[in-house]
Motif scaffolding. Structure first.
Motif, PDB file in Angstrom:
ATOM      1  N   VAL A  43      56.091  46.896  22.216  1.00  0.00           N
ATOM      2  CA  VAL A  43      54.909  46.776  23.058  1.00  0.00           C
ATOM      3  C   VAL A  43      55.303  45.895  24.239  1.00  0.00           C
ATOM      4  CG1 VAL A  43      52.512  45.972  23.186  1.00  0.00           C
ATOM      5  CG2 VAL A  43      53.373  47.006  21.070  1.00  0.00           C
ATOM      6  N   SER A  44      55.150  46.424  25.436  1.00  0.00           N
ATOM      7  CA  SER A  44      55.537  45.700  26.651  1.00  0.00           C
ATOM      8  C   SER A  44      54.579  44.556  26.943  1.00  0.00           C
ATOM      9  CB  SER A  44      55.543  46.648  27.851  1.00  0.00           C
ATOM     10  OG  SER A  44      56.433  47.704  27.634  1.00  0.00           O
ATOM     11  N   ALA A  45      55.073  43.561  27.659  1.00  0.00           N
ATOM     12  CA  ALA A  45      54.223  42.483  28.147  1.00  0.00           C
ATOM     13  C   ALA A  45      53.192  43.067  29.100  1.00  0.00           C
ATOM     14  CB  ALA A  45      55.083  41.438  28.854  1.00  0.00           C
ATOM     15  N   GLY A  46      52.095  42.354  29.315  1.00  0.00           N
ATOM     16  CA  GLY A  46      51.086  42.862  30.234  1.00  0.00           C
ATOM     17  C   GLY A  46      49.878  41.962  30.331  1.00  0.00           C
ATOM     18  N   THR A  47      48.964  42.368  31.164  1.00  0.00           N
ATOM     19  CA  THR A  47      47.722  41.632  31.408  1.00  0.00           C
ATOM     20  C   THR A  47      46.544  42.513  31.018  1.00  0.00           C
ATOM     21  OG1 THR A  47      48.758  40.414  33.211  1.00  0.00           O
ATOM     22  CG2 THR A  47      46.358  40.484  33.201  1.00  0.00           C
ATOM     23  N   PHE A  48      45.527  41.908  30.417  1.00  0.00           N
ATOM     24  CA  PHE A  48      44.331  42.664  30.034  1.00  0.00           C
ATOM     25  C   PHE A  48      43.132  41.729  30.025  1.00  0.00           C
ATOM     26  CE2 PHE A  48      45.457  40.656  26.144  1.00  0.00           C
ATOM     27  CZ  PHE A  48      44.363  40.665  25.297  1.00  0.00           C
ATOM     28  N   CYS A 167      47.152  44.977  21.541  1.00  0.00           N
ATOM     29  CA  CYS A 167      47.663  46.161  20.831  1.00  0.00           C
ATOM     30  C   CYS A 167      46.525  47.091  20.429  1.00  0.00           C
ATOM     31  CB  CYS A 167      48.463  45.738  19.602  1.00  0.00           C
ATOM     32  SG  CYS A 167      50.008  44.897  19.980  1.00  0.00           S
ATOM     33  N   ALA A 168      45.437  46.530  19.915  1.00  0.00           N
ATOM     34  CA  ALA A 168      44.304  47.344  19.466  1.00  0.00           C
ATOM     35  C   ALA A 168      43.679  48.116  20.628  1.00  0.00           C
ATOM     36  CB  ALA A 168      43.260  46.467  18.792  1.00  0.00           C
ATOM     37  N   ARG A 169      43.662  47.530  21.804  1.00  0.00           N
ATOM     38  CA  ARG A 169      43.096  48.208  22.980  1.00  0.00           C
ATOM     39  C   ARG A 169      43.982  49.358  23.438  1.00  0.00           C
ATOM     40  NH1 ARG A 169      38.652  46.287  24.938  1.00  0.00           N
ATOM     41  NH2 ARG A 169      38.016  44.152  24.546  1.00  0.00           N
ATOM     42  N   GLY A 170      45.272  49.238  23.281  1.00  0.00           N
ATOM     43  CA  GLY A 170      46.178  50.315  23.676  1.00  0.00           C
ATOM     44  C   GLY A 170      46.036  50.701  25.142  1.00  0.00           C
ATOM     45  N   GLY A 171      45.722  49.732  25.995  1.00  0.00           N
ATOM     46  CA  GLY A 171      45.578  50.016  27.422  1.00  0.00           C
ATOM     47  C   GLY A 171      44.252  50.633  27.806  1.00  0.00           C
ATOM     48  N   GLU A 173      39.742  50.693  27.482  1.00  0.00           N
ATOM     49  CA  GLU A 173      38.562  49.826  27.412  1.00  0.00           C
ATOM     50  C   GLU A 173      37.501  50.502  26.554  1.00  0.00           C
ATOM     51  OE1 GLU A 173      37.877  46.706  28.874  1.00  0.00           O
ATOM     52  OE2 GLU A 173      40.026  46.665  29.268  1.00  0.00           O
ATOM     53  N   HIS A 174      37.472  50.175  25.281  1.00  0.00           N
ATOM     54  CA  HIS A 174      36.463  50.724  24.373  1.00  0.00           C
ATOM     55  C   HIS A 174      35.797  49.582  23.621  1.00  0.00           C
ATOM     56  CE1 HIS A 174      37.546  54.905  24.934  1.00  0.00           C
ATOM     57  NE2 HIS A 174      38.808  54.619  24.684  1.00  0.00           N
ATOM     58  N   LYS A 175      34.622  49.850  23.139  1.00  0.00           N
ATOM     59  CA  LYS A 175      33.901  48.874  22.324  1.00  0.00           C
ATOM     60  C   LYS A 175      34.663  48.608  21.025  1.00  0.00           C
ATOM     61  CE  LYS A 175      29.226  48.072  20.567  1.00  0.00           C
ATOM     62  NZ  LYS A 175      27.872  48.641  20.491  1.00  0.00           N
ATOM     63  N   TYR A 176      35.249  49.657  20.454  1.00  0.00           N
ATOM     64  CA  TYR A 176      36.061  49.554  19.239  1.00  0.00           C
ATOM     65  C   TYR A 176      37.469  50.029  19.578  1.00  0.00           C
ATOM     66  CZ  TYR A 176      31.325  49.503  17.436  1.00  0.00           C
ATOM     67  OH  TYR A 176      30.017  49.201  17.231  1.00  0.00           O
ATOM     68  N   SER A 177      38.409  49.747  18.739  1.00  0.00           N
ATOM     69  CA  SER A 177      39.789  50.164  19.001  1.00  0.00           C
ATOM     70  C   SER A 177      39.886  51.682  18.982  1.00  0.00           C
ATOM     71  CB  SER A 177      40.721  49.567  17.944  1.00  0.00           C
ATOM     72  OG  SER A 177      42.047  49.953  18.181  1.00  0.00           O
ATOM     73  N   GLY A 178      39.993  52.306  20.171  1.00  0.00           N
ATOM     74  CA  GLY A 178      40.167  53.748  20.278  1.00  0.00           C
ATOM     75  C   GLY A 178      38.934  54.554  20.609  1.00  0.00           C
ATOM     76  N   SER A 179      37.742  53.950  20.568  1.00  0.00           N
ATOM     77  CA  SER A 179      36.519  54.715  20.830  1.00  0.00           C
ATOM     78  C   SER A 179      35.332  53.773  21.016  1.00  0.00           C
ATOM     79  CB  SER A 179      36.231  55.661  19.664  1.00  0.00           C
ATOM     80  OG  SER A 179      35.006  56.343  19.841  1.00  0.00           O
ATOM     81  N   ASP A 180      34.293  54.296  21.655  1.00  0.00           N
ATOM     82  CA  ASP A 180      33.032  53.558  21.727  1.00  0.00           C
ATOM     83  C   ASP A 180      32.139  53.894  20.534  1.00  0.00           C
ATOM     84  OD1 ASP A 180      33.559  52.179  24.114  1.00  0.00           O
ATOM     85  OD2 ASP A 180      33.010  53.935  25.301  1.00  0.00           O
ATOM     86  N   ASN A 181      32.535  54.892  19.752  1.00  0.00           N
ATOM     87  CA  ASN A 181      31.783  55.325  18.583  1.00  0.00           C
ATOM     88  C   ASN A 181      32.495  54.830  17.326  1.00  0.00           C
ATOM     89  OD1 ASN A 181      30.575  56.645  16.452  1.00  0.00           O
ATOM     90  ND2 ASN A 181      30.620  58.669  17.410  1.00  0.00           N
TER      91      ASN A 181
END
Length: 192
Positions: A43-48, A167-171, A173-181
């Protein structure tokens, strides 16, 4: 041939074995489960933006506000699975889980047991343990003050809260990891 070369069949075998208790696996099967359990990605370094989304008004999100920018300055390797029961049993010699299966996530493990596991796995792999114990510890009040993180060590460790969220966001923007549902990505009391 390309599917075989990609390791698909080995991975499939491990997942079939995944519902089997660690103790019921042969030595070669245990070795495969451990190998698959340690599979990691870089996982690359980054800003979020860390914290709850502005429109998230759930009770639990209030402790995750206000959102703030976080920069991870170093990349990291992250195992693609939560620590499996097979890996935990191979390192610690026991499996405390209630829902048994060698590729299922280990459960019923305290934070203290998790850092002990990280150090033992590091030692087994010939790496420098990341946690230093200032005095003997057990699961008692203020145990976190008795453990220090050696940030220069190259061994296994727990991710920080910021690393985990990144990591959970994976780049995305969701309410949950991978989805808003939540029903698409979560297993909880109302849908289990």
């Amino acid at each position: 041939h390309s599917i075989y070369i990609s390791g698909f069949f080995r991975s499939l075998e491990v997942h079939v074995l995944g519902n089997t208790s660690w103790d019921d696996l042969s030595e070669s099967q245990q070795k495969k489960v451990v190998q698959e359990s340690l599979h990691s990605v870089e996982v690359s370094a980054g800003t979020f933006m860390m914290g709850a989304l502005p429109d998230d008004e759930s009770v639990w999100s209030q402790g995750e506000k206000p959102r703030h920018e976080v920069t991870l300055t170093k990349g990291m390797h992250v195992c693609i699975y939560a620590v499996t029961q097979g890996l935990y049993a191979s390192v610690m010699g026991t499996n405390p889980s209630s829902f048994v299966g060698s590729m299922r996530p280990v459960e019923n493990v305290s934070w203290c047991e998790a850092v002990l596991f990280c150090n033992k796995l590091s030692q087994r792999e010939g790496l420098e343990p990341c946690y230093i114990f200032l005095e003997p510890f057990s699961n008692e009040d203020q145990w976190s003050t008795k453990v220090k993180w050696n940030k220069s060590a190259n061994g296994y460790r727990l991710s920080t809260e910021a690393e985990w969220e990144y990591c959970a966001r994976g780049g995305e923007e969701h309410k949950y990891s991978g989805s808003d549902n939540i029903d698409e990505v979560g297993w909880y009391d109302e849908n289990s």
